[in-house]
Scaffold this active site. Structure first.
Site, short mmCIF file in Angstrom:
data_model
loop_
_atom_site.label_atom_id
_atom_site.label_comp_id
_atom_site.label_asym_id
_atom_site.label_seq_id
_atom_site.Cartn_x
_atom_site.Cartn_y
_atom_site.Cartn_z
N GLU A 47 43.16 37.14 37.26
CA GLU A 47 43.96 38.29 36.82
C GLU A 47 45.45 37.99 36.87
OE1 GLU A 47 40.21 40.62 38.05
OE2 GLU A 47 41.46 39.21 39.17
N THR A 48 46.16 38.62 35.94
CA THR A 48 47.61 38.64 35.89
C THR A 48 48.03 40.10 35.79
OG1 THR A 48 47.71 36.49 34.78
CG2 THR A 48 49.62 37.94 34.54
#
Length: 275
Positions: A47-48
């Site tokens: 995830e970002t």
């Protein structure tokens, strides 16, 4: 091009650099959706996140969460890592923060070594159907008889959970990711004296992540079911990520009727990004 403050935070490490890294772009209200998606693909992390001003007056900040392939309404290790990054960036010393995201408001609080999140309510729960159970068995590459229980524990990402006999059975899995049609978590207990109370694995190929190293949302869903059903009581610990080179440690507690998912957080990279 926009230059933004940036942190990459190790979340849930049981030992140094063995947690799940999250990339956090701060002060990101000038970015459009395409730029966010492109950066999430580029980081190639599970995830970002992008931290934005809140639109709800009860929140300290708003968070958007992207995998390499999709946007999520909620995820656990990005929540803890982003709280850590936001507090560090703003200089906040508050013990409690409120995050706004796709599932609404999520409370977070400081711990001795990081942050904890209050598990959001399940949006889908209950036992899986026989067809769903068979599909989970196919994806995991096991006989359906090996699944002690299969339950929906979805708090946003879409989790379905399979319970196996023990941690060794969890670690031995060789899933068929091409046959996996839903985000699938697996849990099994360790013997007394093991590295934790439970071993967990999480498979999310549809989101561009074959196996997530350490997963806060899944562990929040598991805790919601385990504690409500009596499968677990009080506090317990989870190890996750051993098969992908991680050494994740998740701490679960129940206090004042709320379930808290806690882990260590540490900034590894700090600087700016040009997006």
């Amino acid at each position: 091009m926009t230059r933004l403050p940036f942190r990459q935070v190790d979340v849930f490490p049981g030992s140094p650099l063995k947690g799940n890294p999250v990339a956090v772009a701060l002060d990101a209200d000038g970015l459009d959706d395409d730029a966010m998606r492109a950066f999430a693909r580029w980081t190639n992390l599970s995830e970002t996140t992008f931290v934005l001003p809140p639109t709800d007056p009860g929140a300290d900040y708003r968070l958007r969460i992207f995998t390499p392939a999709a946007e999520l309404p909620f995820a656990g290790h990005p929540t803890l890592g982003s709280a850590h990054a936001w507090a560090e960036h703003t200089g906040s010393t508050a013990d409690r923060l409120v995050q706004q995201c796709g599932v609404g408001l999520v409370d977070v609080r400081r711990t001795d070594d990081g942050w904890a999140l209050a598990a959001p309510p399940l949006i889908r729960s209950g036992a899986a159907s026989e067809a769903e159970r068979a599909a989970v068995a196919r994806g995991l590459g096991v006989d359906p008889a090996e699944l002690l229980a299969v339950e929906w524990v979805d708090n946003g990402p879409g989790w379905i959970l399979a319970v196996l006999q023990d941690a060794d059975a969890v670690l031995a899995l060789e899933p068929d990711l091409t046959a996996m049609s839903v985000d699938t978590g697996v849990v099994g207990p360790h013997a007394p004296g093991g590295p934790a109370d439970y071993e967990v694995r999480a498979f999310v190929p549809a989101l561009g992540v074959a196996e997530d190293p350490v997963t806060g949302s899944l562990n929040a869903g598991i805790a919601s079911w385990f504690l409500a059903s009596g499968r677990a009581a009080g506090s317990y610990t989870v190890r996750q990520g051993a098969r992908v080179g991680a050494d994740g440690l998740v701490r679960v507690t129940e206090e004042d009727g709320r379930i808290w998912i806690a882990g260590a957080t540490r900034t590894v990279v700090a600087g700016t990004v040009d997006l």
